[in-house]
Enzyme design. Structure first.
Site, PDB file in Angstrom:
ATOM      1  N   HIS A 189       0.828  -1.201   0.000  1.00 26.38           N
ATOM      2  CA  HIS A 189       0.000   0.000   0.000  1.00 26.38           C
ATOM      3  C   HIS A 189       0.863   1.251   0.000  1.00 26.38           C
ATOM      4  O   HIS A 189       1.999   1.233   0.448  1.00 26.38           O
ATOM      5  CB  HIS A 189      -0.964   0.022   1.186  1.00 26.38           C
ATOM      6  CG  HIS A 189      -0.301  -0.072   2.532  1.00 26.38           C
ATOM      7  ND1 HIS A 189       0.206  -1.258   3.031  1.00 26.38           N
ATOM      8  CD2 HIS A 189      -0.083   0.866   3.488  1.00 26.38           C
ATOM      9  CE1 HIS A 189       0.708  -1.037   4.244  1.00 26.38           C
ATOM     10  NE2 HIS A 189       0.562   0.238   4.537  1.00 26.38           N
ATOM     11  N   PHE A 190       0.286   2.292  -0.555  1.00 27.78           N
ATOM     12  CA  PHE A 190       0.905   3.611  -0.555  1.00 27.78           C
ATOM     13  C   PHE A 190       0.202   4.474   0.485  1.00 27.78           C
ATOM     14  O   PHE A 190      -1.024   4.432   0.597  1.00 27.78           O
ATOM     15  CB  PHE A 190       0.747   4.285  -1.923  1.00 27.78           C
ATOM     16  CG  PHE A 190       1.536   3.642  -3.026  1.00 27.78           C
ATOM     17  CD1 PHE A 190       2.822   4.077  -3.324  1.00 27.78           C
ATOM     18  CD2 PHE A 190       0.996   2.616  -3.776  1.00 27.78           C
ATOM     19  CE1 PHE A 190       3.545   3.488  -4.350  1.00 27.78           C
ATOM     20  CE2 PHE A 190       1.713   2.017  -4.803  1.00 27.78           C
ATOM     21  CZ  PHE A 190       2.993   2.455  -5.087  1.00 27.78           C
TER      22      PHE A 190
END
Length: 200
Positions: free
Chosen positions: A141-142
């Site tokens: 995830h960012f």
């Protein structure tokens, strides 16, 4: 001496946790995708933040067939968003080329939408890979982290926050519902403007 193998090597697999125990996989399975340029109204059951109960409420800001983005439940700042693939991909190198390309496209759109919704024009995009790199949930995830008042923070706090560590508070659910709606609306406006030609 040959270099260490990478996850792109056919015989190497990165460590995978059981996707059924992954909170991001549960979120992805709970919330269906919608057209980002025409999001459902905030009262729509497909955006119901209590749908993941008894897990923490989830406030979705983007949902495509490949990706889902939502407000972090322990934000480093107001508007802290997580963007991840729907499929269980532990690290960035596990993402498919199509997932990586779509993530790049929507990182740009979400960055503009979060800046518009929060009024904060500076932000970090952070992506951690593995426990030693401060990755807490082993699903790639960012983090999009708005950065207000940087001059008021000490260097140590800035560095910790930049890498996804630091002082965090529980998400205020009432505030989150309104903010998520504003971010979805900003995404829709930006997508429509982009389809009409002008760049963000």
């Amino acid at each position: 001496m040959s270099p260490p193998p990478t996850p792109f090597d056919p015989g190497v697999q990165s460590s995978h946790e059981d996707p059924s125990s992954c909170p991001f996989c549960r979120i992805a399975a709970t919330y269906p995708h919608y057209d980002p340029s025409d999001p459902p109204p905030p009262t729509s059951p497909i955006l119901d933040p209590d749908a993941t109960s008894p897990d923490p409420a989830t406030f979705v800001v983007l949902s495509t067939p490949r990706l889902i983005a939502f407000l972090d439940i322990m934000p480093l700042s107001t508007g802290h968003v997580l963007l991840c693939p729907r499929a269980h991909r532990p690290k960035l190198t596990d993402a498919t080329p199509a997932e990586a390309a779509e993530a790049g496209r929507f990182l740009r759109v979400l960055s503009a939408a979060v800046a518009r919704a929060t009024g904060v024009g500076d932000w970090n995009v952070v992506q951690n890979n593995g426990a030693a790199a401060a990755q807490v949930v082993p699903h790639m995830h960012f983090h999009l982290i708005p950065r207000p008042e940087l001059r008021d923070r000490g260097r140590e706090r800035f560095t910790a926050t930049m890498f996804g560590r630091g002082q965090r508070e529980d998400l205020d659910e009432e505030e989150a519902a309104g903010l998520a709606g504003e971010i979805r609306a900003a995404v829709a406006e930006l997508m429509l403007a982009e389809e009409g030609g002008p760049k963000l």
